[in-house]
Write an enzyme that holds these catalytic residues in place. Structure first.
Site, PDB file in Angstrom:
ATOM      1  CD  GLN A   1      31.667  36.255  50.172  1.00 23.60           C
ATOM      2  OE1 GLN A   1      31.503  37.070  51.054  1.00 23.60           O
ATOM      3  NE2 GLN A   1      32.839  35.672  49.985  1.00 23.60           N
TER       4      GLN A   1
ATOM      5  NE  ARG B   1      43.319  31.074  54.097  1.00 21.58           N
ATOM      6  CZ  ARG B   1      43.950  30.744  52.956  1.00 21.58           C
ATOM      7  NH1 ARG B   1      45.007  31.445  52.548  1.00 21.58           N
ATOM      8  NH2 ARG B   1      43.540  29.740  52.238  1.00 21.58           N
TER       9      ARG B   1
ATOM     10  CG  PHE C   1      39.579  32.844  55.742  1.00 18.96           C
ATOM     11  CD1 PHE C   1      38.209  33.016  55.670  1.00 18.96           C
ATOM     12  CD2 PHE C   1      40.050  31.618  56.207  1.00 18.96           C
ATOM     13  CE1 PHE C   1      37.332  32.017  56.052  1.00 18.96           C
ATOM     14  CE2 PHE C   1      39.170  30.605  56.610  1.00 18.96           C
ATOM     15  CZ  PHE C   1      37.806  30.807  56.524  1.00 18.96           C
TER      16      PHE C   1
ATOM     17  CD  GLU D   1      41.004  35.628  50.609  1.00 18.90           C
ATOM     18  OE1 GLU D   1      41.333  34.607  49.962  1.00 18.90           O
ATOM     19  OE2 GLU D   1      40.603  35.588  51.773  1.00 18.90           O
TER      20      GLU D   1
HETATM   21  N1  MTE Z   1      36.283  42.467  45.197  1.00 14.89           N
HETATM   22  C1  MTE Z   1      35.103  43.131  45.204  1.00 14.89           C
HETATM   23  N2  MTE Z   1      34.922  44.134  44.328  1.00 14.89           N
HETATM   24  N3  MTE Z   1      34.113  42.816  46.080  1.00 14.89           N
HETATM   25  C2  MTE Z   1      34.272  41.813  47.008  1.00 14.89           C
HETATM   26  O1  MTE Z   1      33.361  41.535  47.782  1.00 14.89           O
HETATM   27  N4  MTE Z   1      35.771  40.070  47.920  1.00 14.89           N
HETATM   28  C3  MTE Z   1      37.157  39.640  48.111  1.00 14.89           C
HETATM   29  C4  MTE Z   1      37.892  39.580  46.765  1.00 14.89           C
HETATM   30  N5  MTE Z   1      37.681  40.784  46.020  1.00 14.89           N
HETATM   31  C5  MTE Z   1      35.519  41.092  47.018  1.00 14.89           C
HETATM   32  C6  MTE Z   1      36.498  41.458  46.059  1.00 14.89           C
HETATM   33  C7  MTE Z   1      37.288  38.330  48.743  1.00 14.89           C
HETATM   34  S1  MTE Z   1      37.175  38.236  50.411  1.00 14.89           S
HETATM   35  C8  MTE Z   1      37.535  37.188  48.032  1.00 14.89           C
HETATM   36  S2  MTE Z   1      37.791  35.703  48.796  1.00 14.89           S
HETATM   37  C9  MTE Z   1      37.591  37.200  46.570  1.00 14.89           C
HETATM   38  O2  MTE Z   1      37.355  38.488  46.022  1.00 14.89           O
HETATM   39  C10 MTE Z   1      36.548  36.221  46.054  1.00 14.89           C
HETATM   40  O3  MTE Z   1      36.470  36.208  44.690  1.00 14.89           O
HETATM   41  P1  MTE Z   1      37.468  35.384  43.747  1.00 14.89           P
HETATM   42  O4  MTE Z   1      37.735  34.079  44.414  1.00 14.89           O
HETATM   43  O5  MTE Z   1      36.701  35.233  42.489  1.00 14.89           O
HETATM   44  O6  MTE Z   1      38.692  36.217  43.617  1.00 14.89           O
HETATM   45  N1  HPA Z   2      39.436  30.747  52.970  1.00 21.45           N
HETATM   46  C1  HPA Z   2      38.242  31.335  52.837  1.00 21.45           C
HETATM   47  N2  HPA Z   2      37.114  30.780  53.163  1.00 21.45           N
HETATM   48  C2  HPA Z   2      37.155  29.549  53.665  1.00 21.45           C
HETATM   49  C3  HPA Z   2      38.361  28.871  53.837  1.00 21.45           C
HETATM   50  C4  HPA Z   2      39.569  29.495  53.462  1.00 21.45           C
HETATM   51  O1  HPA Z   2      40.686  28.953  53.592  1.00 21.45           O
HETATM   52  N3  HPA Z   2      38.093  27.666  54.360  1.00 21.45           N
HETATM   53  C5  HPA Z   2      36.750  27.634  54.503  1.00 21.45           C
HETATM   54  N4  HPA Z   2      36.178  28.761  54.078  1.00 21.45           N
HETATM   55 MO1  MOS Z   3      37.077  35.812  51.110  1.00 24.88          MO
HETATM   56  S1  MOS Z   3      37.416  36.246  53.055  1.00 24.88           S
HETATM   57  O1  MOS Z   3      37.779  34.197  51.324  1.00 24.88           O
HETATM   58  O2  MOS Z   3      35.395  35.566  51.145  1.00 24.88           O
END
Ligand code: MTE
Ligand code: HPA
Ligand code: MOS
Length: 819
Positions: free
Chosen positions: A236, A349, A383, A760
């Site tokens: 990531q 958070r 988170f 999330e």
């Molecule tokens: N959806 C899928 N299919 N797979 C994933 O690993 N990760 C989640 C969410 N949805 C995830 C997911 C997490 S922890 C985050 S922070 C967000 O997707 C990250 O992607 P975005 O910022 O583009 O929404």
């Molecule tokens: N969310 C997810 N990942 C992060 C953050 C947060 O607020 N800060 C640093 N890494």
């Molecule tokens: Mo998502 S826990 O912010 O990768």
């Protein structure tokens, strides 16, 4: 939709034959979004490749025949000193090509992502079972593993074992923290408690969670012709891996290129914890000059990498006669494992979300970061937010029982509202009306009150099976709380055939980010989505990127991509104005891109140039067809010295209603029905957003119900595979599962097309199931009390809570002489 043509003739025929048959009545088999109903509802950019097996993950990448395979030697003890390590013995084992330990690292040995504390290999102190002692590279994965096993069996590592601390509460009492304690405070919380009509207080344990991404931690590293490496990784945060690999090798960042095409799931588990394997593989690749693979077996993956932080929470709140919170104190203790990793931000958070959607009044919130001898716990969807919210959702149920009202009534009374609109950390909550409307719509569509009456009647007649119902809201802050991470870049190329390539800093983990970015570019340039191709995320295309995390991927990278498009468009408009329309007096300001054309003027004087022609003539006139974009979120700030500020650009909202039935003699239960209404502003892609809401809810439900992490007394994780660690499966889907997106409420902030982040927030909708379980149990006490229910609320915990409550209430009734 159109991409369906991409499947082979045979599978298309098989599909046609089954049309109408494979649809059953279960929620997964239905069409989530009828194609064509919403113009933005597009398939995932890789959907066909996912289901036909043609999407490449790290293990699918071809490597040269002489590629090396790495196995890791893991510490068998939770705490101790490594007194002797004889790696020479391992070097001569069959098939072994290289062995690396702490003293073989040319550059940095500490690969802590934000703060130091994570040695790449053990030097001296051992801090958890699973910590990496050394790595073996061999001609085959089997040879590498056999060498590791033989070496450990021969006692090449001598360890002086010491007592381990596995209890975060004890650690907090002793002041053993990975980072200092932080406090947020608004007003006089002690006075609020002293003058309140009731004081409600309790403690809870909220369990951790294993990420269980389907693709485990994996990478493939190729040495380059100079001092560098190319790193393919399931990751990531490519830029952080680039930095750490460069530092470990002692080479400049520009010598390291990191590429991520996609992950088979990340969920936060690959924000920081994908880097160590890349560093180790890079070390071996540079030492041997050979391409090197690391792929962690599932049990190793589960043991070595950190998880969602378990939390111990306490609250003491003063409420008035109506159950409205006046103030009080909340303490959260995050079990961080052995090192800081991201725990500072994660516990922050949790603190930022210990109010969820409710005004805490005059409150003090304290967050501790306890150090224990386990893997370093890390980011996981939400988170820390979910763990923080659990404390106030527990309090809502407890307050309701104390004052004898329905928990939904108490929740609604405590929502942020005019006059009580500021959080304990000083941010104003916008869109408070939206949350109220959302909850009211859901109350109606789920028939909450009719079902409440039916359930109360049912429970009065049913001594063993008890039903429960709950509605829980979600308010989730969107932005990285580390301000500098709220930036993104993009790189846009238009080729002379008119095809478009976009690259940006975000990574694809299944969440549909690349699809959304293609949609943004297509929309800006007035093209069809199929004309825009997205390529793998690479640190040599867009540099210095933030992790794809905090649900901000589309918000940040969407704006950056849009910025690149807007700049390119302006250049093309200038060119068209100067070279093509100058004599026709067409207004430069009114130019636009529409349906594959540059359009100028209106009505009679309207002129249209097809995109391909425009691009061709721009090229021939030596106009650049490439552009980069950038975005930084405005307005946000947080002063950690005083615990006040506006850390979030905006909040995303949602709510869920869950109904459960519990067998109070066995503790087994079933989720009968779930209704969800979730706010994504003006959706970028309703089909993908609904998928995120469904997946997030189910993952949240799994966290609170069936997913139980178990360590033995020596600190060894014993739930280390799918046989012992239970994520939700198909059979756990609620038989009735109604999921809707809130309509007609664009983001009040200027986000990309007024959409909202979706990754999330829906995770925390799973709390409705937990609260419904408590509701069912409360019926055993005539709703006078909601039992403590730590999580995961496994059947075992539910049974113990039922028995405890039943014995207390039955004996109380006997004493009162009741029948
Ligand atoms: N959806 C899928 N299919 N797979 C994933 O690993 N990760 C989640 C969410 N949805 C995830 C997911 C997490 S922890 C985050 S922070 C967000 O997707 C990250 O992607 P975005 O910022 O583009 O929404
Ligand atoms: N969310 C997810 N990942 C992060 C953050 C947060 O607020 N800060 C640093 N890494
Ligand atoms: Mo998502 S826990 O912010 O990768």
């Amino acid at each position: 939709m159109d991409a369906v043509d991409d499947v082979s003739a045979d599978s298309a025929a098989a599909r046609e034959e089954l049309r109408g048959e494979i649809k059953g009545s279960s929620p997964l088999a239905r069409d989530t979004v009828t194609p064509g109903t919403h113009p933005n509802s597009r398939f995932h950019e890789s959907a066909i490749k996912h289901v036909t097996g043609r999407a490449s993950y790290i293990d699918d990448l071809k490597a040269p025949a002489d590629a090396l395979h790495v196995a890791l030697a893991l510490s068998p003890v939770a705490h101790g000193r490594l007194t002797q390590l004889d790696l020479d013995k391992v070097r001569s084992m069959p098939g072994v090509v290289d062995v690396v330990g702490f003293h073989d690292v040319p550059g940095h040995t500490d690969i802590g992502p934000v703060f130091p504390g994570d040695p790449i290999f053990v030097e001296d102190e051992i801090s958890y079972v699973g910590q990496v002692l050394f790595a073996v590279a061999a001609e085959s994965h089997r040879a590498a593993r056999e060498a590791v096993n033989a070496a450990l069996a021969q006692g090449i590592a001598e360890i002086d074992e010491q007592p381990a601390c596995l209890d975060p509460v004890a650690a907090a009492e002793r002041g053993e923290f990975v980072r200092p304690t932080h406090v947020q405070q608004s007003g006089d919380w002690e006075q609020a408690l002293a003058s309140a009509a009731h004081v409600v207080e309790a403690e809870q344990f909220v369990g951790g969670q294993e990420h269980f991404y389907l693709e485990g931690q994996a990478c493939l590293v190729q040495p380059t012709e100079d001092e560098g490496v190319i790193v393919h990784t399931s990751n990531q945060h490519p830029s952080e891996t680039q930095k750490l690999v460069a530092e470990v090798l002692g080479i400049p960042f520009h010598a390291v290129t990191v590429e991520v095409r996609r992950m088979g799931g990340g969920f936060g588990g690959k924000e920081t914890q994908a880097s160590p394997w890349a560093c180790i593989a890079a070390l071996v690749a540079r030492r041997t000059g050979r391409t090197t693979r690391v792929r962690l077996p599932r049990a190793d993956d589960m043991r070595v990498t950190g998880k969602r932080h378990p939390f111990h929470n306490r609250y003491r709140l003063g409420v008035d006669e109506q159950g409205v919170i006046q103030g009080g104190e909340i303490t959260v203790i995050g079990d961080c494992g052995y090192s800081p990793d991201l725990s500072d931000a994660i516990v922050d958070r949790a603190m930022f979300h210990s109010d969820n959607a409710y005004s805490l009044g005059e409150a003090r919130v304290t967050g501790h970061r306890a150090r224990t001898h386990t893997a370093s716990n890390t980011a996981f969807r939400g988170f820390g937010g979910p763990q923080g919210m659990m404390v106030i959702e527990a309090a809502m149920d407890d307050i309701a029982r104390r004052i004898g009202e329905d928990p939904l009534t108490v929740r609604k009374r405590n929502f942020y509202r005019p006059g009580r609109q500021t959080t304990h950390y000083g941010q104003q909550v916008d869109q408070i009306k939206l949350l109220r409307e959302l909850v009211e719509q859901l109350e109606t569509s789920s028939e909450y009150w009719a079902r409440r009456r039916a359930i109360t009647e049912f429970n009065a007649e049913s001594p063993i099976i008890k039903r429960g119902l709950a509605l829980t809201p979600v308010k989730f802050g969107i932005s990285f709380t580390a301000k500098h991470l709220n930036q993104a870049g993009a790189l846009l190329h238009v080729y002379t055939d008119g095809s478009v390539m976009i690259n940006h800093g975000g990574t694809e983990m299944g969440q549909g980010l690349h699809t959304k970015i293609c949609q943004v570019v297509a929309r800006e340039l007035g093209l069809d989505v199929d004309e825009v191709r997205i390529t793998a995320t690479r640190t040599d295309k867009v540099p210095n990127t933030s992790p794809t995390a905090a649900s901000s991927g589309a918000d940040l990278n969407g704006q950056a991509a849009r910025d690149a498009c807007v700049k390119l468009k302006q250049r093309l408009f200038d060119f068209a104005h100067e070279h093509l329309y100058k004599d026709q007096g067409l207004d430069r300001e009114e130019m636009r891109m529409e349906a594959g054309h540059l359009v100028a003027g209106h009505g009679e004087s309207e002129r249209r140039i097809p995109w391909g022609e425009l691009v061709q003539s721009a090229y021939l006139n030596r106009i650049s067809l490439s552009e980069k974009g950038f975005y930084a979120t405005p307005l946000i700030h947080y002063d950690r010295n005083v615990g006040q500020g506006r850390p979030f650009y905006y909040y995303a909202f949602g709510a869920a209603v869950a109904e459960v039935s519990v067998d109070t003699l066995s503790g087994e239960y079933q989720v009968e029905r779930v209704d969800i209404l979730h706010d994504v502003g003006d959706s970028l892609n309703p089909a993908i957003d609904i998928g995120q809401v469904e997946g997030g809810f189910i993952q949240g439900m799994g966290w609170l119900t069936s997913e139980e992490l178990k360590w033995n007394e020596a600190g060894r994780l014993i739930s280390d595979g799918p046989a012992t660690y239970k994520i939700p499966t198909y059979g756990d889907l609620p038989p009735v599962f109604n999921v809707k997106l809130m309509e007609g409420h664009p983001n009040s902030m200027a986000s990309i097309y007024r959409s909202k982040a979706v990754g999330e927030p829906p995770f925390m909708l799973g709390m409705a199931v937990w609260s419904a379980l408590r509701d069912a149990l409360a019926s055993l006490a005539d709703y006078a009390e909601a039992p403590r229910l730590d999580t995961p609320a496994t059947p075992e915990r539910v049974l113990l809570a039922a028995e405890e409550l039943r014995s207390r209430y039955d004996s109380a009734q006997l004493e009162r002489g009741a029948p």
